[in-house]
Design an enzyme around this catalytic site. Sequence first.
Site, PDB file in Angstrom:
ATOM      1  N   LYS A   1       5.796   1.336 -29.454  1.00 10.74           N
ATOM      2  CA  LYS A   1       5.794   2.762 -29.781  1.00 10.74           C
ATOM      3  C   LYS A   1       5.750   2.886 -31.295  1.00 10.74           C
ATOM      4  O   LYS A   1       6.671   2.472 -32.000  1.00 10.74           O
ATOM      5  CB  LYS A   1       7.039   3.457 -29.222  1.00 10.74           C
TER       6      LYS A   1
ATOM      7  N   LYS B   1      11.289   8.349 -38.334  1.00 14.64           N
ATOM      8  CA  LYS B   1      11.713   7.355 -37.348  1.00 14.64           C
ATOM      9  C   LYS B   1      11.159   5.965 -37.649  1.00 14.64           C
ATOM     10  O   LYS B   1      11.074   5.115 -36.767  1.00 14.64           O
ATOM     11  CB  LYS B   1      11.287   7.810 -35.946  1.00 14.64           C
TER      12      LYS B   1
ATOM     13  N   LYS C   1       2.201   3.315 -26.992  1.00 14.97           N
ATOM     14  CA  LYS C   1       2.208   4.731 -27.348  1.00 14.97           C
ATOM     15  C   LYS C   1       2.114   4.850 -28.864  1.00 14.97           C
ATOM     16  O   LYS C   1       2.864   4.171 -29.568  1.00 14.97           O
ATOM     17  CB  LYS C   1       3.511   5.389 -26.844  1.00 14.97           C
TER      18      LYS C   1
END
Length: 323
Positions: free
Chosen positions: A194, A216, A247
């Site tokens: 991700k 993040k 992702k």
Amino acid sequence: MLRRPRRNRKSEVIRNLVQENSVTVNDLIFPIFVIEGQNQAVEISSMPGIYRYSTDRMLDEIAACVDLGLKAFAPFPVIQDAKKDRFATESFNPDNLFVKFIAEVKRNFPDVVLMTDVAMDPYSSDGHDGIVDNGEILNDATLEILAKMALAQARAGADIIGPSDMMDGRVGFLRNYLDSNGFQNVAIMSYTAKYASAFYGPFRDALDSAPKFGDKKTYQMNPANSREALLEAELDTMEGADYLMVKPGLPYLDIVKSLRDNSHLPIAVYNISGEYAMIKAAAQNGWIDGERAMQEILMSFKRAGADIILTYFAKEYAQLLKR
């Protein structure tokens, strides 16, 4: 000229005979958004055609999808700000919106598959996927909360747990926690690769879950890295993941291919909100044929090696197949 590849393209029947990949409803998981209240259907402005539904209206939506052949869903909860705190305690409340929604869906549609999200950000007052302490995301302390969240979802009837937080060691921690509580048959679809992407904006609008500060990048992956995805995949596999996910989707087809070539586990890809929004915006402006673009994108995921596609196009694509 001995070889003329165009001979295999000269009619639709012949093209279909030699087609290497196809996308069916059996390949798709439909992400959906559930909100508090009754008789609520609120369109997400940045995702035309996608709505936040209250549970009663979502049951109607699931019924319509099942009639189209879709039977796998990835629900996400929209949590009221008053219920958020820095430890995401609402996430493992046995009476929370999400847990009650999971149970209601399984009562009404026992055969559908629910893949549920495990991450703190929808429930966190900080908007991060882990506990924040003086600006740092605490890895190991977060695992305890994720485990309680996963157990609450499993008890409600979740079929597949989807840890999307990117904390180190969370797959093994969740696997052990679920097993020790009698949920050995609840699978784990790990968000293995991700990335810290620019394409998440519409999703965060849908959940009102954007970080309240910073970004993040200390836990989601650097978009410049590909070998790192193989490390994450190796760790998740050793820790007991049943599926590996990439992702976002479109900017990371090389990562899908890399995981496919290096793993025997099923590979999933998440065709995320920003990718969906781009196609919808371009189609609404008349710049592209949105329907053809949708089909081409979904096929690209299969061609790259994905077994499973999470996509906001799932219902629209299923309707297309029914024509």
